[in-house]
Scaffold this motif. Structure first.
Motif, PDB file in Angstrom:
ATOM      1  N   THR A  97      72.832  81.593 -31.350  1.00 52.90           N
ATOM      2  CA  THR A  97      71.704  80.900 -30.728  1.00 52.90           C
ATOM      3  C   THR A  97      72.002  80.748 -29.243  1.00 52.90           C
ATOM      4  O   THR A  97      73.086  80.272 -28.877  1.00 52.90           O
ATOM      5  CB  THR A  97      71.506  79.501 -31.350  1.00 52.90           C
ATOM      6  N   PHE A  98      71.060  81.149 -28.402  1.00 48.43           N
ATOM      7  CA  PHE A  98      71.193  80.986 -26.953  1.00 48.43           C
ATOM      8  C   PHE A  98      70.089  80.072 -26.449  1.00 48.43           C
ATOM      9  O   PHE A  98      68.948  80.130 -26.925  1.00 48.43           O
ATOM     10  CB  PHE A  98      71.109  82.334 -26.235  1.00 48.43           C
ATOM     11  N   PHE A  99      70.412  79.248 -25.479  1.00 42.57           N
ATOM     12  CA  PHE A  99      69.416  78.377 -24.873  1.00 42.57           C
ATOM     13  C   PHE A  99      68.395  79.197 -24.084  1.00 42.57           C
ATOM     14  O   PHE A  99      67.210  78.906 -24.110  1.00 42.57           O
ATOM     15  CB  PHE A  99      70.109  77.369 -23.946  1.00 42.57           C
ATOM     16  N   GLN A 100      68.857  80.245 -23.390  1.00 45.11           N
ATOM     17  CA  GLN A 100      67.993  81.097 -22.584  1.00 45.11           C
ATOM     18  C   GLN A 100      67.704  82.411 -23.302  1.00 45.11           C
ATOM     19  O   GLN A 100      68.494  82.869 -24.133  1.00 45.11           O
ATOM     20  CB  GLN A 100      68.654  81.434 -21.244  1.00 45.11           C
ATOM     21  N   SER A 101      66.604  83.054 -22.918  1.00 45.77           N
ATOM     22  CA  SER A 101      66.305  84.396 -23.402  1.00 45.77           C
ATOM     23  C   SER A 101      67.279  85.389 -22.776  1.00 45.77           C
ATOM     24  O   SER A 101      67.967  85.086 -21.794  1.00 45.77           O
ATOM     25  CB  SER A 101      64.879  84.792 -23.022  1.00 45.77           C
TER      26      SER A 101
END
Length: 268
Positions: A97-101
């Protein structure tokens, strides 16, 4: 500043209710840059006893992939909350899971690369962190891991340069980490709990203990009532708005082993 109580004051009733163990890595699990056998064994004992064990670290994505796969942990939050990883051993699948694209991360990396040149030129004695090439989302400036320790004024200067560029900056025990984004360790931990286990972190905060040692742990110290600083947190207390509730006698990994023993002793 609120009084910090010794870990021995952590009430047995509160310890018996702990289900989740969140811990920083550098200088909390490690001691003088090394993960001791005793600290690693403590992680194994905790997981075997049924606790969910989750490192919450500023270390890079590349390290997090390895830790999620090979350590006795249930997940990991990395790069100060930019990402989380969880390895499903039965399915042999890594959940990331990443906060940013991906596009957002690429754009931010270009800005951070330019900012790195500015900081290294403006603050003599600094260097890119040796793990920078394994990072996805942030810039880590080394002020004492692989370079001779710099004075607090130099660390403050690094922070100021990040902030002047519009970046967030957090100080660990070894690096100043900076990024363009609104995340921190707590934001991603909350998201991990919801997505991985369907758990509302706010609803179970009394079942969580967090262990840390430095200013970038401040959001976690402030949120969790059962927070523990290993003994080497003391030099940083004037830089932490909300200090941990308890402090161990031991430093680094020895302090974590102390915490693990206290939790295991109170396990129902």
């Amino acid at each position: 500043m609120a009084e910090i109580r010794p870990l021995s004051d952590f009430p047995t009733g509160d310890r018996s209710g702990i289900r989740y163990i969140l811990t920083d890595i550098d200088d909390t699990l490690t001691t003088h840059g090394r993960l001791t056998a005793a600290a690693y064994a403590a992680l194994e004992r905790l997981q075997a006893a049924g606790f969910r064990v989750i490192p919450i670290t500023g270390r890079p994505a590349g390290w997090c992939d390895m830790i999620a796969r090979f350590w006795p942990v249930d997940a990991i939050v990395g790069e100060n909350g930019a990402l989380a990883m969880r390895y499903d051993r039965d399915a042999r699948r890594m959940h990331r899971t990443f906060f940013q694209s991906e596009a957002g991360r690429a754009a931010a990396r270009r800005k951070l690369a330019a900012l790195a040149e500015t900081i290294l030129h403006a603050v003599p004695g600094t260097a890119l962190a040796s793990d920078q090439q394994y990072r996805e989302c942030d810039l880590a400036i080394d002020f004492c891991e692989d370079v001779p320790p710099l004075p607090p004024a130099a660390v403050d200067r690094i922070v100021a340069l990040f902030e002047q560029a519009g970046a967030t900056a957090k100080v660990s025990s070894i690096h100043v980490n900076g990024w363009f984004g609104d995340w921190d360790k707590l934001v991603m931990t909350r998201r991990l709990f919801a997505e991985a286990w369907g758990v509302d972190l706010d609803a179970v905060r009394g079942q969580v203990v967090f262990a840390g040692d430095s200013p970038n742990d401040a959001p976690m110290f402030g949120f969790f009532p059962h927070s523990v600083g290993v003994a080497n947190v003391r030099p940083f207390l004037d830089r932490i708005a909300t200090p941990p509730a308890y402090v161990s006698e031991g430093e680094g990994g020895a302090g974590f082993v102390e915490l693990a023993a206290a939790l295991l002793a109170a396990r129902p």
